[in-house]
Design a protein around this motif. Structure first.
Motif, PDB file in Angstrom:
ATOM      1  N   LEU A 150       0.848  -1.180   0.000  1.00  0.00           N
ATOM      2  CA  LEU A 150       0.000   0.000   0.000  1.00  0.00           C
ATOM      3  C   LEU A 150       0.888   1.236   0.000  1.00  0.00           C
ATOM      4  N   THR A 151       0.441   2.300  -0.717  1.00  0.00           N
ATOM      5  CA  THR A 151       1.305   3.466  -0.858  1.00  0.00           C
ATOM      6  C   THR A 151       0.508   4.765  -0.809  1.00  0.00           C
ATOM      7  N   LEU A 152       1.233   5.860  -0.572  1.00  0.00           N
ATOM      8  CA  LEU A 152       0.782   7.198  -0.920  1.00  0.00           C
ATOM      9  C   LEU A 152       1.648   7.616  -2.102  1.00  0.00           C
ATOM     10  N   ALA A 153       1.015   8.080  -3.174  1.00  0.00           N
ATOM     11  CA  ALA A 153       1.733   8.369  -4.414  1.00  0.00           C
ATOM     12  C   ALA A 153       1.451   9.786  -4.892  1.00  0.00           C
ATOM     13  N   VAL A 154       2.403  10.309  -5.651  1.00  0.00           N
ATOM     14  CA  VAL A 154       2.312  11.667  -6.180  1.00  0.00           C
ATOM     15  C   VAL A 154       2.753  11.676  -7.641  1.00  0.00           C
ATOM     16  N   ASN A 155       2.475  12.773  -8.333  1.00  0.00           N
ATOM     17  CA  ASN A 155       2.974  12.938  -9.694  1.00  0.00           C
ATOM     18  C   ASN A 155       4.494  12.921  -9.687  1.00  0.00           C
ATOM     19  N   GLU A 156       5.062  12.461 -10.781  1.00  0.00           N
ATOM     20  CA  GLU A 156       6.500  12.202 -10.857  1.00  0.00           C
ATOM     21  C   GLU A 156       7.351  13.419 -10.535  1.00  0.00           C
ATOM     22  N   ASP A 157       6.936  14.612 -10.984  1.00  0.00           N
ATOM     23  CA  ASP A 157       7.731  15.822 -10.760  1.00  0.00           C
ATOM     24  C   ASP A 157       7.271  16.593  -9.524  1.00  0.00           C
ATOM     25  N   SER A 158       6.623  15.880  -8.616  1.00  0.00           N
ATOM     26  CA  SER A 158       6.122  16.473  -7.382  1.00  0.00           C
ATOM     27  C   SER A 158       7.266  16.900  -6.469  1.00  0.00           C
ATOM     28  N   PRO A 159       7.071  17.942  -5.637  1.00  0.00           N
ATOM     29  CA  PRO A 159       8.140  18.374  -4.732  1.00  0.00           C
ATOM     30  C   PRO A 159       8.387  17.425  -3.566  1.00  0.00           C
ATOM     31  N   ALA A 160       7.381  16.728  -3.090  1.00  0.00           N
ATOM     32  CA  ALA A 160       7.555  15.839  -1.934  1.00  0.00           C
ATOM     33  C   ALA A 160       8.288  14.566  -2.339  1.00  0.00           C
ATOM     34  N   VAL A 170       1.105  21.391   2.464  1.00  0.00           N
ATOM     35  CA  VAL A 170      -0.348  21.273   2.313  1.00  0.00           C
ATOM     36  C   VAL A 170      -0.833  22.043   1.094  1.00  0.00           C
ATOM     37  N   ASP A 171      -0.357  23.275   0.922  1.00  0.00           N
ATOM     38  CA  ASP A 171      -0.812  24.108  -0.195  1.00  0.00           C
ATOM     39  C   ASP A 171      -0.352  23.542  -1.540  1.00  0.00           C
ATOM     40  N   ASP A 172       0.788  22.875  -1.556  1.00  0.00           N
ATOM     41  CA  ASP A 172       1.299  22.315  -2.816  1.00  0.00           C
ATOM     42  C   ASP A 172       0.353  21.264  -3.390  1.00  0.00           C
ATOM     43  N   TYR A 173      -0.403  20.602  -2.539  1.00  0.00           N
ATOM     44  CA  TYR A 173      -1.301  19.527  -2.973  1.00  0.00           C
ATOM     45  C   TYR A 173      -2.768  19.880  -2.785  1.00  0.00           C
ATOM     46  N   GLY A 174      -3.041  21.181  -2.705  1.00  0.00           N
ATOM     47  CA  GLY A 174      -4.422  21.613  -2.566  1.00  0.00           C
ATOM     48  C   GLY A 174      -5.075  21.106  -1.300  1.00  0.00           C
ATOM     49  N   GLY A 175      -4.245  20.733  -0.316  1.00  0.00           N
ATOM     50  CA  GLY A 175      -4.758  20.272   0.962  1.00  0.00           C
ATOM     51  C   GLY A 175      -5.594  19.009   0.880  1.00  0.00           C
ATOM     52  N   THR A 176      -5.340  18.163  -0.147  1.00  0.00           N
ATOM     53  CA  THR A 176      -6.213  17.022  -0.376  1.00  0.00           C
ATOM     54  C   THR A 176      -5.433  15.731  -0.617  1.00  0.00           C
ATOM     55  N   ILE A 177      -5.881  14.655  -0.003  1.00  0.00           N
ATOM     56  CA  ILE A 177      -5.443  13.296  -0.320  1.00  0.00           C
ATOM     57  C   ILE A 177      -6.634  12.591  -0.967  1.00  0.00           C
ATOM     58  N   LEU A 200      -0.842  14.473   9.302  1.00  0.00           N
ATOM     59  CA  LEU A 200      -1.456  14.969   8.071  1.00  0.00           C
ATOM     60  C   LEU A 200      -2.886  15.447   8.299  1.00  0.00           C
ATOM     61  N   ASP A 201      -3.192  15.882   9.500  1.00  0.00           N
ATOM     62  CA  ASP A 201      -4.562  16.273   9.845  1.00  0.00           C
ATOM     63  C   ASP A 201      -5.045  17.512   9.098  1.00  0.00           C
ATOM     64  N   ASP A 202      -4.126  18.305   8.558  1.00  0.00           N
ATOM     65  CA  ASP A 202      -4.539  19.493   7.808  1.00  0.00           C
ATOM     66  C   ASP A 202      -5.007  19.158   6.402  1.00  0.00           C
ATOM     67  N   TYR A 203      -4.837  17.913   5.995  1.00  0.00           N
ATOM     68  CA  TYR A 203      -5.308  17.489   4.675  1.00  0.00           C
ATOM     69  C   TYR A 203      -6.749  16.997   4.753  1.00  0.00           C
ATOM     70  N   VAL A 227      -0.502  16.238  -7.325  1.00  0.00           N
ATOM     71  CA  VAL A 227      -1.631  15.464  -6.837  1.00  0.00           C
ATOM     72  C   VAL A 227      -1.112  14.429  -5.854  1.00  0.00           C
ATOM     73  N   LEU A 228      -1.936  14.113  -4.843  1.00  0.00           N
ATOM     74  CA  LEU A 228      -1.579  13.147  -3.803  1.00  0.00           C
ATOM     75  C   LEU A 228      -2.709  12.139  -3.685  1.00  0.00           C
ATOM     76  N   VAL A 229      -2.393  10.850  -3.906  1.00  0.00           N
ATOM     77  CA  VAL A 229      -3.423   9.808  -3.910  1.00  0.00           C
ATOM     78  C   VAL A 229      -2.975   8.610  -3.083  1.00  0.00           C
ATOM     79  N   THR A 230      -3.960   7.834  -2.658  1.00  0.00           N
ATOM     80  CA  THR A 230      -3.658   6.514  -2.100  1.00  0.00           C
ATOM     81  C   THR A 230      -3.617   5.530  -3.269  1.00  0.00           C
ATOM     82  N   LEU A 231      -2.625   4.625  -3.251  1.00  0.00           N
ATOM     83  CA  LEU A 231      -2.450   3.695  -4.362  1.00  0.00           C
ATOM     84  C   LEU A 231      -1.855   2.408  -3.821  1.00  0.00           C
TER      85      LEU A 231
END
Length: 330
Positions: A150-160, A170-177, A200-203, A227-231
């Protein structure tokens, strides 16, 4: 037979999204916990290297040419490897049938000898109960994948780079998972482990569905947005989109598991060369994701013609098939 196989897979795909809500019945639905220690004198299922017993497989030499392969509803990789194996065996003159099962009935069918082998046992955690129940009546045929997680995944050129980076971004990902189904083990693991562990409670954790999560992933990557997703791995999204996993230094998303193959009792004696072929099998993330992408994504076959999808993949990956038969994938 071809029509029957197509209907089997179509039915499997129809229940796939529903199965995500049943913890333990799909790769996204697995429950993560500490791996049980091997009983004294028992098998340590964490001790396996994919393809470790590889050798050349002369599959044409086996006398029995009728093979039935089991695949588990809701698990894309189960159908991917089953139909890939069917393709290779039919090219050698076999008659192959792929049968779809829920996981529990699938292990029952394997133990009773109704199917010859299945290639999608997650160990040491997810399918451990089935091994405890049926292990004496089936034969292990090695592991072929060692990164099921199980993972948390982001776009390839993401800063995190790590989940630990996210509280300050938080602002970089629109505050959303963006998550999947409410009942999935992936959702529970994110909600009960990753979010409190990393603060990660602010998300806003948007719990929705797998198609909705994938739509957000596609929309963001098409627009070159973060973008930040569960994958989870294995998944075709890793081939379809420019996406990568975040590091998980605290292990909050759980450890990776291995995927094994098991055959009915006596199969290794009756079909020693096919059994060897199964033991030779090794899939890395790149090859597996590319096959699943062709088979299941809407941009390709969308699950509608598994045999044609596999044939297309094999045409572009004949070296892989040749190495598989030769025992050279490990």
């Amino acid at each position: 037979m071809k029509t029957r196989k197509l209907m089997t897979l179509t039915g499997a795909l129809a229940v796939s999204a529903l199965a995500l809500t049943a913890c333990g019945e799909t790769e996204a639905g697995q429950q993560q916990s500490e791996a049980p220690a091997a009983e004294e004198g028992g098998t340590d299922w964490t001790n396996c290297t994919p393809g470790q017993d590889s050798a050349e497989a002369d599959v044409a030499a086996d006398e029995n040419k009728n093979i039935t392969i089991g695949a588990y509803n809701g698990w894309d990789e189960s159908f991917a490897v089953a139909y890939l194996t069917e393709n290779v065996l039919e090219d050698e003159g076999y008659t192959v049938n792929v049968e779809a099962f829920e996981a529990g009935p699938g292990y029952t069918a394997l133990a009773q000898g109704d199917i010859d082998f299945a290639m999608d046992t997650w160990l040491p955690i997810t399918h451990a109960d089935y091994l405890n129940q049926y292990g004496d009546d089936i034969e292990a045929a090695g592991c072929w994948y060692d990164n099921a997680k199980l993972t948390l995944a982001v776009n390839e050129d993401s800063p995190a780079q790590s989940i630990a980076d996210l509280p300050d971004m938080v602002d970089d990902y629109g505050g959303t998972i963006y998550g999947i189904e409410a009942g999935a083990g992936l959702t529970q693991q994110t909600e009960e482990s990753a979010i409190p562990t990393y603060g990660l409670d602010d998300y806003d954790f948007k719990i929705s569905s797998t198609p909705a999560m994938l739509a957000e992933l596609k929309s963001a990557t098409d627009a070159d947005e973060n973008v930040l997703v569960t994958l989870w791995r294995p998944h075709w999204a890793y081939d379809a989109f420019p996406v990568r996993d975040l590091e998980d230094p605290e292990g909050a998303m759980g450890d990776a598991e291995l995927i094994y193959s098991f055959a009915r009792s006596g199969f290794s004696e009756e079909n020693p060369e096919v059994f060897q072929l199964v033991k030779n099998f090794v899939f890395d993330d790149e090859h597996l994701a590319s096959l699943e992408n062709i088979m299941f994504s809407d941009e390709h076959y969308g699950g509608e013609d598994p045999e044609e999808a596999v044939a297309e993949w094999v045409e572009d990956n004949q070296d892989f098939v040749d190495d598989w038969k030769a025992g050279a994938l490990a």
